[in-house]
Design a protein around this motif. Structure first.
Motif, PDB file in Angstrom:
ATOM      1  N   SER A   1      -2.475 -15.155  -8.084  1.00  0.00           N
ATOM      2  CA  SER A   1      -3.328 -13.873  -8.562  1.00  0.00           C
ATOM      3  C   SER A   1      -2.308 -12.607  -8.197  1.00  0.00           C
ATOM      4  N   VAL A   2      -2.169 -11.507  -9.116  1.00  0.00           N
ATOM      5  CA  VAL A   2      -1.558 -10.425  -8.932  1.00  0.00           C
ATOM      6  C   VAL A   2      -2.629  -9.300  -9.292  1.00  0.00           C
ATOM      7  N   TYR A   3      -2.937  -8.394  -8.451  1.00  0.00           N
ATOM      8  CA  TYR A   3      -3.620  -7.097  -8.563  1.00  0.00           C
ATOM      9  C   TYR A   3      -3.215  -6.130  -8.292  1.00  0.00           C
ATOM     10  N   THR A   4      -3.352  -5.111  -9.096  1.00  0.00           N
ATOM     11  CA  THR A   4      -2.827  -3.641  -8.980  1.00  0.00           C
ATOM     12  C   THR A   4      -3.718  -2.462  -9.251  1.00  0.00           C
ATOM     13  N   HIS A   5      -3.926  -1.821  -8.363  1.00  0.00           N
ATOM     14  CA  HIS A   5      -4.801  -0.613  -8.411  1.00  0.00           C
ATOM     15  C   HIS A   5      -4.290   0.831  -8.133  1.00  0.00           C
ATOM     16  N   ILE A   6      -4.382   1.776  -9.057  1.00  0.00           N
ATOM     17  CA  ILE A   6      -3.680   2.906  -8.792  1.00  0.00           C
ATOM     18  C   ILE A   6      -4.619   4.009  -9.034  1.00  0.00           C
ATOM     19  N   ASP A   7      -4.972   4.856  -7.946  1.00  0.00           N
ATOM     20  CA  ASP A   7      -6.133   5.671  -8.123  1.00  0.00           C
ATOM     21  C   ASP A   7      -5.288   7.094  -7.895  1.00  0.00           C
ATOM     22  N   ARG A   8      -5.581   8.092  -9.066  1.00  0.00           N
ATOM     23  CA  ARG A   8      -4.941   9.357  -8.964  1.00  0.00           C
ATOM     24  C   ARG A   8      -6.052  10.416  -8.837  1.00  0.00           C
ATOM     25  N   ASN A   9      -5.604  11.469  -8.143  1.00  0.00           N
ATOM     26  CA  ASN A   9      -6.546  12.816  -8.338  1.00  0.00           C
ATOM     27  C   ASN A   9      -6.070  13.588  -9.217  1.00  0.00           C
ATOM     28  N   THR A  10      -6.663  13.649 -10.693  1.00  0.00           N
ATOM     29  CA  THR A  10      -6.053  14.226 -11.893  1.00  0.00           C
ATOM     30  C   THR A  10      -6.105  15.723 -11.612  1.00  0.00           C
ATOM     31  N   ALA A  11      -6.953  16.306 -10.729  1.00  0.00           N
ATOM     32  CA  ALA A  11      -7.034  17.616 -10.592  1.00  0.00           C
ATOM     33  C   ALA A  11      -5.496  18.223 -10.045  1.00  0.00           C
ATOM     34  N   LEU A  12      -4.978  17.353  -9.361  1.00  0.00           N
ATOM     35  CA  LEU A  12      -3.535  17.589  -9.045  1.00  0.00           C
ATOM     36  C   LEU A  12      -2.200  17.503  -9.660  1.00  0.00           C
ATOM     37  N   TYR A  13      -2.720  17.105 -10.973  1.00  0.00           N
ATOM     38  CA  TYR A  13      -1.729  16.567 -11.885  1.00  0.00           C
ATOM     39  C   TYR A  13      -1.397  17.786 -13.001  1.00  0.00           C
ATOM     40  N   SER A  14      -0.299  18.086 -13.324  1.00  0.00           N
ATOM     41  CA  SER A  14       0.083  19.094 -14.339  1.00  0.00           C
ATOM     42  C   SER A  14      -0.337  18.741 -15.720  1.00  0.00           C
TER      43      SER A  14
ATOM     44  N   TYR B   1       1.042  -1.066  -0.134  1.00  0.00           N
ATOM     45  CA  TYR B   1      -0.133   0.050   0.048  1.00  0.00           C
ATOM     46  C   TYR B   1       0.915   1.151   0.013  1.00  0.00           C
ATOM     47  N   ARG B   2       0.588   2.088  -0.865  1.00  0.00           N
ATOM     48  CA  ARG B   2       1.342   3.524  -1.016  1.00  0.00           C
ATOM     49  C   ARG B   2       0.584   4.767  -1.313  1.00  0.00           C
ATOM     50  N   HIS B   3       0.708   5.625  -0.553  1.00  0.00           N
ATOM     51  CA  HIS B   3       0.122   7.010  -1.010  1.00  0.00           C
ATOM     52  C   HIS B   3       1.245   8.051  -0.933  1.00  0.00           C
ATOM     53  N   LEU B   4       0.940   9.005  -1.686  1.00  0.00           N
ATOM     54  CA  LEU B   4       1.676  10.344  -1.851  1.00  0.00           C
ATOM     55  C   LEU B   4       0.840  11.632  -1.539  1.00  0.00           C
ATOM     56  N   ASP B   5       1.115  12.386  -0.461  1.00  0.00           N
ATOM     57  CA  ASP B   5       0.113  13.457  -0.338  1.00  0.00           C
ATOM     58  C   ASP B   5       1.173  14.875  -0.672  1.00  0.00           C
ATOM     59  N   VAL B   6       0.641  15.602  -1.318  1.00  0.00           N
ATOM     60  CA  VAL B   6       0.958  16.901  -1.627  1.00  0.00           C
ATOM     61  C   VAL B   6       0.291  17.978  -0.706  1.00  0.00           C
ATOM     62  N   ASP B   7       0.726  19.394  -1.211  1.00  0.00           N
ATOM     63  CA  ASP B   7       0.308  20.375  -0.371  1.00  0.00           C
ATOM     64  C   ASP B   7      -1.361  20.561  -0.450  1.00  0.00           C
ATOM     65  N   GLU B   8      -1.735  20.149  -1.729  1.00  0.00           N
ATOM     66  CA  GLU B   8      -3.276  20.335  -2.082  1.00  0.00           C
ATOM     67  C   GLU B   8      -3.989  19.205  -1.659  1.00  0.00           C
ATOM     68  N   GLY B   9      -3.339  17.847  -1.470  1.00  0.00           N
ATOM     69  CA  GLY B   9      -4.177  16.684  -0.991  1.00  0.00           C
ATOM     70  C   GLY B   9      -3.565  15.677  -1.260  1.00  0.00           C
ATOM     71  N   ARG B  10      -4.468  14.462  -1.641  1.00  0.00           N
ATOM     72  CA  ARG B  10      -3.914  13.128  -1.779  1.00  0.00           C
ATOM     73  C   ARG B  10      -3.563  13.155  -3.251  1.00  0.00           C
ATOM     74  N   LEU B  11      -2.336  12.771  -3.828  1.00  0.00           N
ATOM     75  CA  LEU B  11      -2.010  12.755  -5.298  1.00  0.00           C
ATOM     76  C   LEU B  11      -2.436  11.328  -5.849  1.00  0.00           C
ATOM     77  N   PHE B  12      -2.010  10.366  -5.045  1.00  0.00           N
ATOM     78  CA  PHE B  12      -2.380   9.113  -5.703  1.00  0.00           C
ATOM     79  C   PHE B  12      -2.589   7.903  -4.258  1.00  0.00           C
ATOM     80  N   THR B  13      -3.191   7.015  -4.771  1.00  0.00           N
ATOM     81  CA  THR B  13      -3.197   6.034  -3.740  1.00  0.00           C
ATOM     82  C   THR B  13      -2.861   4.439  -4.667  1.00  0.00           C
ATOM     83  N   ALA B  14      -2.081   3.845  -4.243  1.00  0.00           N
ATOM     84  CA  ALA B  14      -1.717   2.701  -5.050  1.00  0.00           C
ATOM     85  C   ALA B  14      -1.621   1.432  -4.127  1.00  0.00           C
ATOM     86  N   ASN B  15      -2.196   0.181  -4.631  1.00  0.00           N
ATOM     87  CA  ASN B  15      -2.245  -0.911  -4.021  1.00  0.00           C
ATOM     88  C   ASN B  15      -1.730  -2.224  -5.044  1.00  0.00           C
ATOM     89  N   LEU B  16      -1.075  -3.019  -4.381  1.00  0.00           N
ATOM     90  CA  LEU B  16      -0.699  -4.272  -5.190  1.00  0.00           C
ATOM     91  C   LEU B  16      -0.770  -5.363  -4.134  1.00  0.00           C
TER      92      LEU B  16
END
Length: 783
Positions: A710-723, A676-691
């Motif tokens: 079984s290998v499952y990958t899920h990456i959820d991004r907040n596109t509003a915070l991407y340039s 489980y991995r997430h990255l927060d920036v000043d404006e909020g949660r940039l992405f959450t990733a699970n494998l």
């Protein structure tokens, strides 16, 4: 005359260290050569065992330091002209505590084990290792003194059986001499040897026939001597393995749903393994099957700028792989993707080791490295691949070697590499290593278009901010490392010094890799940098405490590009505890680094005034323990600053990586890993990733298994915070069901099914886009 005397004195001091590895002073065992063979059933009921040499394991070498063993182990050994026979009787006062599970080959390392280590040339360079659990499950590997690593990728065909008894367990093994390299012209053999038992209870204890000096970094230099094997012969050593692979695959493009594209392949092939001499091996393959039976372990590819590494698993490349190894990974054979044929020659004559490999690949894959990123390039052409290696060993103290690799195709592409390396063991505690390499490369003129979707603009010195915002400068580091190159050359060199004593260790290393250096048959993901690192630490072995070992240390390093611009500066410290209960281990540390983010102007490779420098502080903790005999738990956690490379800003990361290894029954096991991995920036949660990676194995007996993965990958991004535009949601699920029957590592039958499902912003739910049915059968004929 005085100069001559001085030279003789210096040479005598240097070469006085050039001794063979094993000595009878450590441990000596002389075994008889008999005519009778034992039946390998784990019963010890043949009279021939009464004629065998008898010895015992006397010392616990870990975690205790050369103390008397708490339990008894008897070993009997003898030889015939074609095989080495070994019988272990491992006594145990609490038989219910014995850890023994049915599992696939090379997957029983956590069990009770007995085994033997053999250096058949007694030169402290390579050693075969054979370990067996109480049910006869085999684990084998090769220990390489040059790299300091043990590889269980090597698989020999040998025989074992075991059973648990009322007072412990007993194991019989037969090692056919044809699987070993040795000099059979000698009337009597003198091999380096260590006999070993692993006793996993509250601690994982290691027992040996002799003492191991912790003040000596060379393990293979501390072997004993096995003498005897009179008249030992390797035989013809010819192994022919025909194989047949049948696959039916269907795929479809999503989200168009235009129907399935079906393809059926029937591929016959054959492998030949021929011992030309007892120490020279020829491998050849025609239309080989290099399909992977087991899926690679899952890896998260998020907020990463460098290519992922996947280990080699294919048997043709793994056989005597260690003969090609150098201190740097300049030969990574997974770059040879789908060869039509392959030929390999490996051998040893006296103090000289040699190896050669030739393969024709149906495609051309290689890595495009940089100092801030790397990527894989592919040319849809046949490529020729060549690797040769030579090494000279002057006793145990000095080794010199050379490696040459070549990869080329017809479309203006080639990569030639020559490398020279040396290792000198100054003392038992001090080692000096050096390696230098030179490369000559040429790329196709249009290769750079692969990294900008074929829409690269004409080359300019810089890109204006207006052009960048409009997306008109579709440049990145991979484009600039491949564009307008022609033929180019560069170098690599590394100098490293290690000091390792019982309680103290220290190291320093300087490495320089030129911007135009390439190792297309290796895995060098970073070029155009210079790095200096220095570090050390202290190791303590407390008596009668809750820990048996405490290790603490740290290092400082600094990296620049070849122009002298700072890339990274880092200081790190850590401490480790090895516990005396539940096989526990705990480590924690902190790191502070200054490093650069992505380039502001992607059309320039400059660092200064073209990147933002970020200051990161991170903390991490790792632990593992076995609260139950059947359960092993691991947890890796890290927290702190991390660069958001997509938007060139500093964020805060949090990573949790648990792993569960559960022996549900002696024949059913489950392994589950989650990241489980997430990255927060000043404006909020940039992405959450699970494998999530789940492997369930049912081992019916020593030969048969059923495996579900079984290998499952899920990456959820907040596109509003991407340039730049990116996917909001990305998911992938890969499944595999596999039945296998292994008579030995080369005689196998596999029947399996796999599929893949994906979901992204265009697809509302996980949807299957790939299915495969496959069968493989092969049989090793030994002549």
């Amino acid at each position: 005359m005085h100069l001559q005397a001085l030279l003789i004195l210096v040479l005598s001091l240097v070469f006085s260290q050039f001794a063979t590895a094993g000595t009878a002073h450590n441990f000596g065992l002389k075994i008889p050569t008999l005519t009778s063979t034992a039946t390998i059933d784990g019963k010890f009921d043949e009279s021939v065992w009464q004629q065998a040499a008898l010895t015992h394991l006397r010392y616990e070498t870990r975690p205790a330091e050369n103390q008397p063993v708490p339990v008894k182990t008897e070993i009997r050994m003898y030889a015939t002209e074609t095989s080495l026979f070994v019988a272990f009787k491992a006594f145990d006062p609490n038989v219910s505590n014995i850890r023994a599970n049915l599992s696939d080959r090379d997957n029983a390392w956590s069990d009770d084990l007995v085994g033997i280590k053999l250096d058949t040339f007694n030169q402290s360079k390579l050693a075969y290792q054979f370990f067996i659990n109480p049910l006869g499950i085999q684990n084998d590997s090769i220990e390489n003194e040059l790299t300091g690593q043990e590889s269980d990728a090597w698989d020999g065909i040998w025989y074992s059986a075991g059973q648990i008894t009322h007072d412990g367990y007993q194991v019989e093994i037969e090692l056919p001499l044809r699987i070993l390299s040795f000099d059979d012209s000698l009337s009597q053999q003198h091999w380096g040897i260590e006999l070993i038992r692993f006793y996993p209870r509250e601690e994982r204890q290691r027992f040996s026939t002799h003492k191991i000096d912790r003040d000596n970094t060379c393990q293979l230099c501390q072997l004993g001597v096995l003498s005897g094997l009179r008249g030992a012969k390797q035989g013809q050593g010819v192994q022919i393995t025909p194989a047949l692979v049948v696959t039916h695959n269907r795929q479809r493009e999503l989200p168009q749903n235009q129907g399935w594209n079906n393809e059926t392949n029937i591929e016959p092939g054959a492998d030949i393994r021929w011992s030309l001499t007892p120490s020279t091996l020829l491998n050849a393959t025609i239309n080989p099957d290099f399909s992977q039976v087991e899926a690679d372990a899952g890896q998260l590819d998020v907020n990463s700028t460098f290519a992922l590494f996947f280990p080699e698993k294919r048997s043709f490349f793994l056989d005597n792989k260690d003969y090609f190894d150098t201190q740097i990974n300049l030969l990574h054979t997974r770059n040879i993707v789908a060869p039509d044929y392959g030929v390999k020659l490996t051998g040893k004559v006296g103090d000289h080791t040699f190896a050669g490999l030739v393969a024709q690949d149906t495609t051309t894959n290689f890595l495009i490295p940089g100092n801030l990123s790397s990527d894989i390039a592919k040319i849809d052409e046949t490529s020729q691949n060549l690797a040769t290696r030579y090494r000279a060993d002057f006793g145990r103290s000095l080794s010199l070697g050379a490696l040459f690799t070549a990869k080329s195709s017809q479309n203006q592409y080639h990569n030639y590499l020559a490398s020279f390396d040396g290792k000198y063991q100054l003392t038992d505690q001090d080692t000096f290593k050096v390696q230098a390499a030179f490369s000559d490369t040429e790329y196709p003129e249009d290769l750079y278009q692969d990294f900008c979707n074929g829409d690269c603009k004409p080359p300019t010195e810089t890109c204006s901010l207006l052009q960048l915002s409009a997306g008109e400068c579709l440049y990145n580091e991979r484009v600039l490392r491949t564009k307008d190159k022609g033929a180019f050359r560069d170098h690599l060199y590394r100098i490293k010094y290690n000091h390792n004593s019982r309680n103290y260790y220290a190291f320093t290393q300087f490495e320089s890799i030129g911007e135009d250096f390439r190792a297309d048959l290796g895995f060098i993901e970073r070029v155009d940098f210079k790095k200096f690192v220095a570090g050390g630490g202290y190791i303590a072995y407390p008596d009668h405490a809750w820990v048996s070992k405490i290790k603490t240390g740290g290092d400082w390093d600094i990296s620049h590009n070849q122009a002298g611009e700072l890339l990274e500066q880092e200081v790190e410290a850590f401490i480790e505890f090895t516990g005396t209960q539940m096989q526990s281990f705990l480590a924690m540390g902190a790191v502070n680094r200054e490093r650069v983010g992505r380039r502001i102007d992607p059309s320039s490779l400059a660092i200064d005034s073209n990147t933002t420098r970020f200051d990161e502080t991170q903390f991490w903790i790792y632990g593992e323990l076995s609260p139950l005999q059947t359960l092993n738990l691991e947890l890796d956690v890290s927290y702190g600053d991390d660069i958001d490379f997509s938007n060139n800003q500093l964020g805060t990361k949090f990573v949790v990586n648990p792993e569960i290894d559960w022996k549900i029954t002696p024949s059913i096991s489950l392994n589950f890993t989650h990241v489980y991995r997430h990255l927060d920036v000043d404006e909020g949660r940039l992405f959450t990733a699970n494998l999530s990676d789940l492997r369930l194995n049912w081992q019916f007996d020593k030969h048969q298994f059923l495996r579900i993965s079984s290998v499952y990958t899920h990456i959820d991004r907040n596109t509003a915070l991407y340039s730049k535009p990116t996917f909001t949601n990305k998911q992938h699920l890969g499944n595999e069901l596999l039945y296998g029957y292994k008579l030995n590592p080369q005689s196998v039958f596999y029947l399996g099914y796999s599929d893949g499902l994906k979901r992204d912003d265009r697809i509302n739910t996980l949807t299957r886009n790939e299915q495969t049915l496959f069968m493989k059968v092969s049989y090793a004929w030994i002549i």
